[in-house]
Design an enzyme around this catalytic site. Structure first.
Site, short mmCIF file in Angstrom:
data_model
loop_
_atom_site.label_atom_id
_atom_site.label_comp_id
_atom_site.label_asym_id
_atom_site.label_seq_id
_atom_site.Cartn_x
_atom_site.Cartn_y
_atom_site.Cartn_z
N HIS A 1 33.55 -1.64 13.65
CA HIS A 1 34.19 -0.88 14.73
C HIS A 1 33.13 -0.03 15.40
O HIS A 1 32.27 0.54 14.74
CB HIS A 1 35.29 -0.01 14.16
CG HIS A 1 36.53 -0.79 13.90
ND1 HIS A 1 37.45 -0.46 12.94
CD2 HIS A 1 37.01 -1.93 14.49
CE1 HIS A 1 38.44 -1.34 12.94
NE2 HIS A 1 38.19 -2.26 13.87
N HIS B 1 34.57 -9.08 14.45
CA HIS B 1 34.46 -8.75 13.01
C HIS B 1 34.01 -9.97 12.22
O HIS B 1 33.15 -9.86 11.35
CB HIS B 1 35.82 -8.29 12.48
CG HIS B 1 36.19 -6.90 12.84
ND1 HIS B 1 35.31 -5.84 12.77
CD2 HIS B 1 37.36 -6.39 13.30
CE1 HIS B 1 35.93 -4.73 13.15
NE2 HIS B 1 37.17 -5.02 13.48
N GLU C 1 38.75 -9.30 16.88
CA GLU C 1 38.71 -9.77 15.50
C GLU C 1 37.60 -10.79 15.27
O GLU C 1 36.95 -10.81 14.22
CB GLU C 1 40.06 -10.37 15.11
CG GLU C 1 41.23 -9.40 15.20
CD GLU C 1 41.05 -8.14 14.34
OE1 GLU C 1 41.61 -7.09 14.72
OE2 GLU C 1 40.33 -8.21 13.33
#
Lengths: 424, 181
Positions: free
Chosen positions: A148, A142, A139
């Site tokens: 992804h 991100h 995470e």
């Protein structure tokens, strides 16, 4: 007071700008994170949760020029990344969690991270369940801007891949994040190959070496075979090198010939001899010398402090560098070689005119991996023409200095971490 | 093992209401594909011409909400209605399914087989796999308050996708992510 809101917005906007690599991302070098009080997990102790997140952030710092600091006190709007656990509708988030199974977390680019507390998260040493560390690293990827990536081995795969052993951020993911934030740059105090004798399980004596980079009070072991630093580095200097100044050194010299095998660290006006067998500095060596010693005593004629130094096995001399000059010291006669000091540019001439570090070197390093001498200064290095180079191109000058390159294009991922995470 | 304090583990058993719905049929598969970006909200409505709203998953996803999307929940209701028309015949659904099978390393059949359902039911991250279409970029200049942060992010995520994985790339951001309002 009337423009307060405007300044508020402005400050936040400046945080999200272009990265050093010209991509959209965090422009700040040090980001603050906080596990929100109302978002603690019910499954792990708070210390465990904070430790896992601290380690997860550190793992990203080890591979990109961004540092993370846990901040429990600043006003909330100063926190760059807020983390929290929740189930179903949670933390005012627009996307509800779906309960145990399937979605276990989500994150905002340049923003927050939420974890589904219905999932069975486990600490790194935990047994079955979903590794909170692995999910957190994903995470945070991100948050930093990675999407992804459907590639076996990538930490950014969307589906959870159980891990049977400790996981690390692999080469391709490192390149992906460095595409967004650039490589890690910075000056080094010294770089050296530490040579030591070891016995194999069969009792054979073998000689091994490892490459070390030292910057201020921390160091990295560089794995030449894998083109990266050792997982988990940097480490605090006093953890790995016992007895040398904990705030860094100026130079490391390993005098190694058929008569002598002695390793020295230099700092300021003093030097220490290092006992590689027992992995600590000598207080008194086998010849009765006490350490630390003054450089002027052990190496008459050599000024101090020095910038850097290296031992040249070809002529059994130590070359000390200070400012614009180089001093040559013959260890067999224990005297400074006549004719020195000389200008560095005279002893090591530039192969391409104008492309030369001139002086005030950070590091002069003889690499056994490359069988060459390197001069490091700032974020560049210059390779000195080796005998192999001259065999290929006889026109190259003896001890010529080849054009400079970026250090991080040759030695990869030598990245700082925030001081608060150094001792993890 | 989760720490329990009551002999029958009832204190750590997850109540059924906290179990994620498994993907067992085409309708839930379609929701999955929509939520994670394998289907675009618009394309899905076009095939259901009488619905004008975007399904909840798209509108509530923290990464791809556009200011034109009004109410998230009504969309999910619309999603269920649309399920009554068999998505299996929907070419968009089939191509999205093939896309998902391809990136997941499954056999590309375009059929919702068991292996595909199993892949869809794996624990995973809630961020979409694919950036949505570029007109999201145009919204990048929305005001930058924390509530609208998702708007800014999804655009950038799209940008980030572009730089790193050509198979997911869409056309680039149209520039100027600067402070215009």
């Amino acid at each position: 007071r009337k423009r307060f809101l405007e300044t508020l917005l402005l400050r936040k906007r400046r945080r999200r700008d272009l990265t050093g690599a010209g991509q959209v991302g965090f422009s700040k070098k040090v980001l603050k994170w906080r596990l929100m009080g109302e978002g603690y997990s019910s499954q792990l102790s708070i210390d465990e949760q904070r430790y896992v997140f601290k380690l997860a952030f550190r793992m990203w710092s080890e591979v990109c020029p961004v540092e993370f600091e846990e901040d429990l006190t600043s006003p909330l709007f100063e926190i760059d990344v807020r983390l929290g656990f929740g189930t179903g509708r949670h933390l005012g988030c627009a996307q509800s969690f779906d309960g145990a199974g399937r979605e276990f977390a989500h994150a905002w680019f340049l923003g927050d991270i939420h974890f589904d507390d219905d999932e069975h998260f486990t600490a790194p040493s935990g047994g079955n369940g979903i590794s909170l560390l692995k999910v957190a690293v994903h995470e945070i990827g991100h948050v930093l801007g990675l999407p992804h990536i459907y590639r076996g081995g990538s930490i950014m795969q969307p589906s959870y891949v159980p891990q049977d052993s400790a996981f690390e951020i692999d080469w391709m993911d490192r390149k992906a994040i460095q595409q967004l934030y650039g490589g890690c740059k910075g000056r080094f105090n010294t770089v050296f190959d530490w040579v030591r004798k070891e016995r194999t399980p069969y009792g054979e004596l073998v000689i091994r070496f490892n490459t070390y980079f030292i910057r201020d009070s921390w160091y990295w072991l560089y794995e030449n075979r894998s083109n990266r630093t050792r997982y988990g580095d940097p480490i605090a200097l006093q953890v790995g090198w016992h007895g040398i100044p904990s705030d860094g050194v100026d130079a490391y010299v390993h005098v190694w010939d058929w008569r002598t095998d002695a390793a020295y660290f230099f700092k300021g006006t003093q030097y220490w001899r290092y006992d590689s067998e027992n992995d600590q500095v000598y207080t008194q060596d086998s010849e009765g010398q006490r350490y630390p010693r003054l450089i002027s005593e052990g190496f008459p004629g050599i000024p101090s402090p020095i910038n850097t130094a290296f031992y040249n096995r070809r002529d059994s001399r130590i070359y000390f560098f200070k400012d614009l000059h180089v001093y040559s010291f013959d260890v067999r006669t224990n005297k400074k070689v006549n004719g020195f000091p000389m200008r560095i540019t005279d002893v090591f001439p530039a192969v391409v005119p104008g492309d030369h570090p001139i002086g005030n070197l950070d590091v002069a390093y003889f690499s056994y991996t490359h069988n060459s001498i390197f001069f490091l200064k700032g974020s560049h290095f210059w390779k000195v023409v080796s005998s192999q180079d001259r065999r290929q191109n006889p026109s190259l000058p003896y001890n010529g200095v080849l054009p400079r390159k970026d250090i991080d294009s040759h030695w990869f991922d030598i990245c700082n971490v925030h001081m608060s995470t150094l001792k993890m | 093992e989760r720490i329990f304090h009551i002999r029958d583990h009832s204190d750590v058993l997850i109540p059924a209401s906290h179990q994620a719905e498994l993907i067992i049929d085409k309708g839930s598969a379609q929701q999955f594909l929509l939520k994670y970006g394998f289907m675009r909200p618009g394309s899905w409505e076009e095939s259901q011409s009488d619905t004008a709203l975007v399904p909840a998953a798209a509108s509530t996803a923290p990464f791809d909400m556009t200011p034109l999307i009004q109410e998230g929940d009504s969309g999910s209701r619309a999603g269920k209605e649309s399920a009554s028309k068999d998505p299996a015949e929907n070419p968009t659904f089939i191509s999205a399914l093939r896309d998902f099978q391809e990136v997941s390393g499954l056999r590309v059949t375009g059929v919702l087989d068991d292996a595909t359902k199993a892949a869809m039911n794996k624990p995973r991250c809630g961020v979409p796999d694919k950036a949505l279409d570029s007109n999201v970029t145009a919204t990048a200049n929305a005001t930058d308050t924390r509530l609208n942060q998702t708007l800014f992010i999804s655009t950038t995520a799209a940008g980030a996708t572009r730089g790193l994985d050509s198979t997911h790339s869409r056309d680039g951001p149209t520039g100027s992510l600067g402070p215009e309002r």
